[in-house]
Design a protein around this motif. Sequence first.
Motif, PDB file in Angstrom:
ATOM      1  N   THR A 124      73.959  18.707 -51.081  1.00  0.00           N
ATOM      2  CA  THR A 124      75.268  18.594 -50.945  1.00  0.00           C
ATOM      3  C   THR A 124      75.853  17.345 -50.849  1.00  0.00           C
ATOM      4  O   THR A 124      74.801  16.464 -50.517  1.00  0.00           O
ATOM      5  N   SER A 125      76.921  17.067 -50.982  1.00  0.00           N
ATOM      6  CA  SER A 125      77.414  15.628 -50.905  1.00  0.00           C
ATOM      7  C   SER A 125      78.893  15.712 -50.736  1.00  0.00           C
ATOM      8  O   SER A 125      79.665  16.824 -50.856  1.00  0.00           O
ATOM      9  N   ARG A 130      79.065  15.315 -57.226  1.00  0.00           N
ATOM     10  CA  ARG A 130      78.536  16.642 -57.990  1.00  0.00           C
ATOM     11  C   ARG A 130      77.840  16.218 -59.358  1.00  0.00           C
ATOM     12  O   ARG A 130      76.719  16.472 -59.675  1.00  0.00           O
ATOM     13  N   LEU A 133      74.953  13.685 -59.475  1.00  0.00           N
ATOM     14  CA  LEU A 133      73.824  14.249 -58.595  1.00  0.00           C
ATOM     15  C   LEU A 133      73.173  15.270 -59.872  1.00  0.00           C
ATOM     16  O   LEU A 133      72.025  15.264 -60.048  1.00  0.00           O
ATOM     17  N   ARG A 134      74.158  16.150 -60.534  1.00  0.00           N
ATOM     18  CA  ARG A 134      73.433  16.853 -61.707  1.00  0.00           C
ATOM     19  C   ARG A 134      72.975  16.040 -62.795  1.00  0.00           C
ATOM     20  O   ARG A 134      71.928  16.563 -63.376  1.00  0.00           O
ATOM     21  N   THR A 139      70.480  19.878 -58.162  1.00  0.00           N
ATOM     22  CA  THR A 139      71.383  20.937 -58.275  1.00  0.00           C
ATOM     23  C   THR A 139      72.424  20.754 -56.914  1.00  0.00           C
ATOM     24  O   THR A 139      71.914  20.588 -55.766  1.00  0.00           O
ATOM     25  N   TRP A 140      73.625  20.808 -57.234  1.00  0.00           N
ATOM     26  CA  TRP A 140      74.506  20.533 -56.245  1.00  0.00           C
ATOM     27  C   TRP A 140      75.214  21.814 -55.773  1.00  0.00           C
ATOM     28  O   TRP A 140      75.480  22.768 -56.532  1.00  0.00           O
ATOM     29  N   ASP A 142      77.961  23.545 -52.593  1.00  0.00           N
ATOM     30  CA  ASP A 142      79.103  23.242 -51.736  1.00  0.00           C
ATOM     31  C   ASP A 142      78.751  23.941 -50.390  1.00  0.00           C
ATOM     32  O   ASP A 142      79.319  25.148 -50.274  1.00  0.00           O
ATOM     33  N   THR A 157      71.291  17.127 -46.251  1.00  0.00           N
ATOM     34  CA  THR A 157      72.477  16.630 -46.609  1.00  0.00           C
ATOM     35  C   THR A 157      73.944  17.528 -46.079  1.00  0.00           C
ATOM     36  O   THR A 157      73.484  18.582 -45.914  1.00  0.00           O
ATOM     37  N   ARG A 159      78.352  17.304 -46.627  1.00  0.00           N
ATOM     38  CA  ARG A 159      79.446  16.873 -47.487  1.00  0.00           C
ATOM     39  C   ARG A 159      80.237  15.889 -46.879  1.00  0.00           C
ATOM     40  O   ARG A 159      80.649  14.837 -47.679  1.00  0.00           O
TER      41      ARG A 159
END
Length: 184
Positions: A124-125, A130, A133-134, A139-140, A142, A157, A159
């Motif tokens: 996540t981030s 998103r 990363l993809r 794979t992102w 939430d 990780t 957000r």
Amino acid sequence: MRVAFLTAPEGVEQVELTEPWQAVVDAGHEPVLVSTKPGRIQAFHHLDKADTFPVQEVVGEASAGSFDGLVLPGGVANPDFLRMDPEAVAFVKGFFEAGRPVAAICHAPWTLIEADVVRGRVLTSWPSLRTDLRNAGATWVDEQVKVCDHAPSKLVTSRKPGDLKAFCATLLEVFAEEKEKQAA
């Protein structure tokens, strides 16, 4: 445990540095501020200058092997500067090659993308990363905090600053588990 906190000289989100730092100290471990240049780093509260902090080691002279884990604080500017510094990118990649755990929050996964260590991982981030990363093969999701156990290194990780409590607790747990494995 000896834990590296990697930041650029300017642009780190202060709370994303200080809260994990304090969690590491409170757990009885040694945090070490690593940066791309000697001197002091400038932290920010969003876009406003905040405190400065002394650099303890310079990334070009530091080795992932001398640390038990790595924390990558966010802020928009911090990972953007770091991903443009070949020594910083190599330092980050070194943790993955050595099987050492890494924790990254907010925009920090930009540096992970540059180090080419997110392919096949779930993380996540901050939501704006998103697509990046993809596109880098991750794979992102939430989620408040995500632990990816993709060998050879565990990756924690989160957000945003609102996730710091869970981020800090999880990174301490994962780092301790990994330290025990290395000692066995």
